[in-house]
Motif scaffolding. Structure first.
Motif, PDB file in Angstrom:
ATOM      1  N   GLY A 146      12.932  61.361  59.427  1.00 23.53           N
ATOM      2  CA  GLY A 146      12.692  60.344  58.385  1.00 23.53           C
ATOM      3  C   GLY A 146      13.932  60.007  57.599  1.00 23.53           C
ATOM      4  O   GLY A 146      13.849  59.690  56.419  1.00 23.53           O
ATOM      5  N   MET A 147      15.088  60.017  58.270  1.00 22.18           N
ATOM      6  CA  MET A 147      16.359  59.780  57.582  1.00 22.18           C
ATOM      7  C   MET A 147      16.640  58.279  57.472  1.00 22.18           C
ATOM      8  O   MET A 147      16.106  57.475  58.223  1.00 22.18           O
ATOM      9  N   HIS A 148      17.510  57.926  56.548  1.00 23.61           N
ATOM     10  CA  HIS A 148      17.888  56.519  56.332  1.00 23.61           C
ATOM     11  C   HIS A 148      19.378  56.346  56.582  1.00 23.61           C
ATOM     12  O   HIS A 148      20.134  57.314  56.586  1.00 23.61           O
ATOM     13  N   ALA A 149      19.790  55.076  56.722  1.00 25.19           N
ATOM     14  CA  ALA A 149      21.202  54.771  56.951  1.00 25.19           C
ATOM     15  C   ALA A 149      21.982  54.861  55.632  1.00 25.19           C
ATOM     16  O   ALA A 149      21.409  55.001  54.555  1.00 25.19           O
ATOM     17  N   LYS A 150      23.303  54.757  55.755  1.00 27.92           N
ATOM     18  CA  LYS A 150      24.160  54.949  54.573  1.00 27.92           C
ATOM     19  C   LYS A 150      24.283  53.672  53.732  1.00 27.92           C
ATOM     20  O   LYS A 150      24.019  52.570  54.225  1.00 27.92           O
ATOM     21  N   SER A 151      24.738  53.850  52.514  1.00 29.81           N
ATOM     22  CA  SER A 151      25.012  52.715  51.629  1.00 29.81           C
ATOM     23  C   SER A 151      25.918  51.726  52.349  1.00 29.81           C
ATOM     24  O   SER A 151      26.877  52.125  53.016  1.00 29.81           O
ATOM     25  N   GLY A 152      25.615  50.437  52.203  1.00 29.57           N
ATOM     26  CA  GLY A 152      26.457  49.406  52.789  1.00 29.57           C
ATOM     27  C   GLY A 152      26.170  49.122  54.250  1.00 29.57           C
ATOM     28  O   GLY A 152      26.822  48.267  54.845  1.00 29.57           O
ATOM     29  N   SER A 153      25.192  49.804  54.835  1.00 27.90           N
ATOM     30  CA  SER A 153      24.923  49.660  56.272  1.00 27.90           C
ATOM     31  C   SER A 153      23.940  48.543  56.584  1.00 27.90           C
ATOM     32  O   SER A 153      23.797  48.149  57.739  1.00 27.90           O
ATOM     33  N   GLY A 154      23.198  48.070  55.574  1.00 29.80           N
ATOM     34  CA  GLY A 154      22.147  47.085  55.824  1.00 29.80           C
ATOM     35  C   GLY A 154      20.844  47.716  56.281  1.00 29.80           C
ATOM     36  O   GLY A 154      19.899  47.014  56.608  1.00 29.80           O
ATOM     37  N   GLY A 155      20.774  49.032  56.292  1.00 26.78           N
ATOM     38  CA  GLY A 155      19.552  49.714  56.715  1.00 26.78           C
ATOM     39  C   GLY A 155      18.469  49.689  55.644  1.00 26.78           C
ATOM     40  O   GLY A 155      18.738  49.413  54.471  1.00 26.78           O
ATOM     41  N   PHE A 156      17.242  49.987  56.087  1.00 27.96           N
ATOM     42  CA  PHE A 156      16.115  50.065  55.147  1.00 27.96           C
ATOM     43  C   PHE A 156      16.395  51.172  54.121  1.00 27.96           C
ATOM     44  O   PHE A 156      16.697  52.307  54.495  1.00 27.96           O
ATOM     45  N   ALA A 157      16.325  50.806  52.824  1.00 28.94           N
ATOM     46  CA  ALA A 157      16.532  51.772  51.733  1.00 28.94           C
ATOM     47  C   ALA A 157      17.874  52.508  51.852  1.00 28.94           C
ATOM     48  O   ALA A 157      17.985  53.687  51.522  1.00 28.94           O
ATOM     49  N   ALA A 158      18.870  51.767  52.306  1.00 28.92           N
ATOM     50  CA  ALA A 158      20.160  52.418  52.594  1.00 28.92           C
ATOM     51  C   ALA A 158      20.792  53.022  51.343  1.00 28.92           C
ATOM     52  O   ALA A 158      20.884  52.377  50.294  1.00 28.92           O
ATOM     53  N   HIS A 159      21.186  54.257  51.451  1.00 30.86           N
ATOM     54  CA  HIS A 159      21.924  54.945  50.382  1.00 30.86           C
ATOM     55  C   HIS A 159      22.498  56.239  50.946  1.00 30.86           C
ATOM     56  O   HIS A 159      22.178  56.632  52.079  1.00 30.86           O
ATOM     57  N   THR A 160      23.338  56.864  50.166  1.00 35.48           N
ATOM     58  CA  THR A 160      23.887  58.157  50.583  1.00 35.48           C
ATOM     59  C   THR A 160      23.822  59.109  49.402  1.00 35.48           C
ATOM     60  O   THR A 160      24.536  58.929  48.426  1.00 35.48           O
ATOM     61  N   TRP A 161      22.906  60.038  49.491  1.00 34.48           N
ATOM     62  CA  TRP A 161      22.670  61.074  48.476  1.00 34.48           C
ATOM     63  C   TRP A 161      21.970  60.483  47.258  1.00 34.48           C
ATOM     64  O   TRP A 161      20.963  60.979  46.791  1.00 34.48           O
ATOM     65  N   SER A 162      22.520  59.390  46.727  1.00 35.36           N
ATOM     66  CA  SER A 162      21.910  58.753  45.570  1.00 35.36           C
ATOM     67  C   SER A 162      22.119  57.250  45.739  1.00 35.36           C
ATOM     68  O   SER A 162      22.960  56.826  46.537  1.00 35.36           O
ATOM     69  N   ILE A 163      21.368  56.444  45.002  1.00 29.68           N
ATOM     70  CA  ILE A 163      21.480  55.006  45.234  1.00 29.68           C
ATOM     71  C   ILE A 163      22.816  54.485  44.710  1.00 29.68           C
ATOM     72  O   ILE A 163      23.317  54.915  43.683  1.00 29.68           O
ATOM     73  N   GLY A 164      23.415  53.568  45.491  1.00 30.59           N
ATOM     74  CA  GLY A 164      24.705  52.992  45.105  1.00 30.59           C
ATOM     75  C   GLY A 164      25.872  53.952  45.232  1.00 30.59           C
ATOM     76  O   GLY A 164      26.866  53.816  44.514  1.00 30.59           O
ATOM     77  N   ILE A 165      25.770  54.899  46.154  1.00 31.72           N
ATOM     78  CA  ILE A 165      26.854  55.879  46.345  1.00 31.72           C
ATOM     79  C   ILE A 165      27.378  55.792  47.780  1.00 31.72           C
ATOM     80  O   ILE A 165      26.605  55.727  48.732  1.00 31.72           O
ATOM     81  N   ARG A 166      28.689  55.769  47.898  1.00 27.92           N
ATOM     82  CA  ARG A 166      29.331  55.888  49.221  1.00 27.92           C
ATOM     83  C   ARG A 166      30.205  57.128  49.205  1.00 27.92           C
ATOM     84  O   ARG A 166      30.996  57.321  48.279  1.00 27.92           O
ATOM     85  N   ILE A 167      30.053  57.969  50.216  1.00 31.22           N
ATOM     86  CA  ILE A 167      30.808  59.221  50.286  1.00 31.22           C
ATOM     87  C   ILE A 167      31.814  59.102  51.421  1.00 31.22           C
ATOM     88  O   ILE A 167      31.434  58.895  52.580  1.00 31.22           O
ATOM     89  N   HIS A 168      33.084  59.181  51.066  1.00 29.75           N
ATOM     90  CA  HIS A 168      34.147  59.044  52.066  1.00 29.75           C
ATOM     91  C   HIS A 168      34.833  60.395  52.265  1.00 29.75           C
ATOM     92  O   HIS A 168      35.151  61.088  51.293  1.00 29.75           O
ATOM     93  N   VAL A 169      35.069  60.737  53.513  1.00 24.37           N
ATOM     94  CA  VAL A 169      35.888  61.912  53.847  1.00 24.37           C
ATOM     95  C   VAL A 169      36.934  61.441  54.844  1.00 24.37           C
ATOM     96  O   VAL A 169      36.586  60.893  55.903  1.00 24.37           O
ATOM     97  N   GLY A 170      38.209  61.623  54.494  1.00 29.70           N
ATOM     98  CA  GLY A 170      39.259  61.059  55.326  1.00 29.70           C
ATOM     99  C   GLY A 170      39.023  59.559  55.448  1.00 29.70           C
ATOM    100  O   GLY A 170      38.790  58.885  54.444  1.00 29.70           O
ATOM    101  N   ASP A 171      39.041  59.050  56.678  1.00 25.25           N
ATOM    102  CA  ASP A 171      38.870  57.609  56.899  1.00 25.25           C
ATOM    103  C   ASP A 171      37.416  57.192  57.090  1.00 25.25           C
ATOM    104  O   ASP A 171      37.140  56.043  57.396  1.00 25.25           O
ATOM    105  N   ARG A 172      36.477  58.111  56.973  1.00 24.23           N
ATOM    106  CA  ARG A 172      35.095  57.772  57.315  1.00 24.23           C
ATOM    107  C   ARG A 172      34.188  57.796  56.084  1.00 24.23           C
ATOM    108  O   ARG A 172      34.415  58.563  55.157  1.00 24.23           O
TER     109      ARG A 172
END
Ligand SMILES: [Zn+2]
Length: 366
Positions: A146-172
């Motif tokens: 039941g996972m969702h896509a990341k913030s900025g992906s255009g996925g249903f309810a897209a977010h990462t950890w919290s709403i409006g958050i993008r988590i970057h590590v190195g170039d990703r």
């Protein structure tokens, strides 16, 4: 002598700079699974609640709405299908933990309908699902449901950890599924199974050993097109079984510490209010830091997201005073103001707030 010592100290300092690790732009390490396959097969299932089959309305993952009960129905169906598959594939133990955090004091999962062979873990303290169970040898594999896509992906309810958050590590930039894979990978446990929408499938396609089941096709953050339920449930069961059978061929991913990390806040989250504080490191919408190890990474990330939520709440309060007719209509349906702002922002809908009619009072010191 003092000169020699200082020269050597200096030399060691210089050599040390070369020897000590410098964060790399692409610090991902993909390794073979070193597990021997002896003993009981123990699988941890972590569930979220936005990437479920048959689910197309964001209210279904929000505790407190009348639609939440529909979300619980889809959750128990998807989880039971995966649990059945994990046991089909040879699992001896399946533990389940909540990685959604709906705020419901009771589990999101309807325990009276859970496959009795699985065990639902409840802890007496708040926990971080990415790190709490990641102990060497604790499991042979992790399944995320039941996972969702990341913030900025255009996925249903897209977010990462919290709403409006993008988590970057190195170039990703990372998805939550990758946070799970990295945290467990750090102690040698592979991510073996995932389910979610077609956008998450794309986000994590590089983890090509993970058995992935697409539950729906996302239109945008607000809506999705469900796939036929009987087909999805059959796929969930079959793929989960394959994931257990192939667990020893699954790869383990880790990071080559230290890493460059950045937590970015996008609308409606906000970290820009930190701009005035020197030394905090706010730049280009986020805060960057060098993470020395997983504890350091998750500790910094938790704290920075806490700050971004302050900015989020501030925007929600301001927006409440000047909702557009469309935003007001969504709030009337049961959506939180912060969710309306988030789902609109992730769907690329620009905000057209109604002009405020309120008198502005002087709010400074008297
Ligand atoms: Zn999530």
């Amino acid at each position: 002598m003092a000169w020699i010592v200082s020269r050597y100290t200096c030399l060691i300092a210089v050599l040390g700079c070369f020897a000590c690790a410098v964060p790399k732009s692409d610090p991902w390490i993909v390794e073979a699974n070193r597990a021997t396959g002896d003993g009981d097969i123990r699988i941890l299932l972590l569930h979220d609640m936005e990437g479920l089959s048959g689910q197309t309305n964001p209210l279904t993952f929000r505790y407190g709405t009348k639609e939440y009960a529909q979300g619980q129905e889809r959750l128990i169906a998807d989880v039971n299908a995966v649990v059945a598959g994990l046991f089909d594939g040879g699992a001896d133990v399946v533990d389940i933990a909540d990685a959604h955090g709906s705020g419901n004091p009771q589990p999101d999962l309807l325990l009276d309908r859970l496959d009795p062979r699985a065990r639902h873990i409840m802890l007496d303290h708040p926990f971080n699902p990415y790190t709490e169970f990641a102990r060497p040898g604790a499991y042979d594999g992790v399944a995320v449901v039941g996972m969702h896509a990341k913030s900025g992906s255009g996925g249903f309810a897209a977010h990462t950890w919290s709403i409006g958050i993008r988590i970057h590590v190195g170039d990703r930039s990372l998805t939550e599924a990758e946070l799970v894979a990295l945290s467990f990978g750090d102690v040698g446990i592979p991510l073996i199974f995932a389910s979610g929408d077609d956008r998450l499938a794309r986000d994590i396609a590089h983890l090509d050993w993970v058995e992935y089941v697409t539950t729906k096709h996302s239109n945008n953050a607000w809506s999705a097109r469900a796939l036929p339920l009987d087909g999805v449930e059959r796929d969930l069961r079959q793929s989960a079984a394959e994931a257990v059978r192939n667990r020893l061929q699954a790869k383990v991913i880790k990071l080559d510490w230290p890493v460059d990390a950045k937590i970015e806040a996008v609308s409606p989250s906000d970290l820009s209010f930190l701009n005035v504080l020197q030394g905090v490191g706010y730049q280009d919408g986020g805060i960057s830091f060098d993470a020395e190890n997983p504890d350091d990474f998750f500790d910094h990330t938790t704290k920075i997201i806490g700050l971004a939520n302050i900015g989020l709440n501030r925007h929600a309060v301001q927006a409440t005073q000047q909702l557009s007719p469309l935003e007001q209509a969504m709030v009337n349906q049961g959506f939180r103001v912060s969710d309306v702002l988030w789902l609109n922002a992730e769907s690329g809908i620009l905000r057209k707030a109604a002009p405020t009619t309120r008198q502005q009072n002087y709010g400074g010191a008297q």
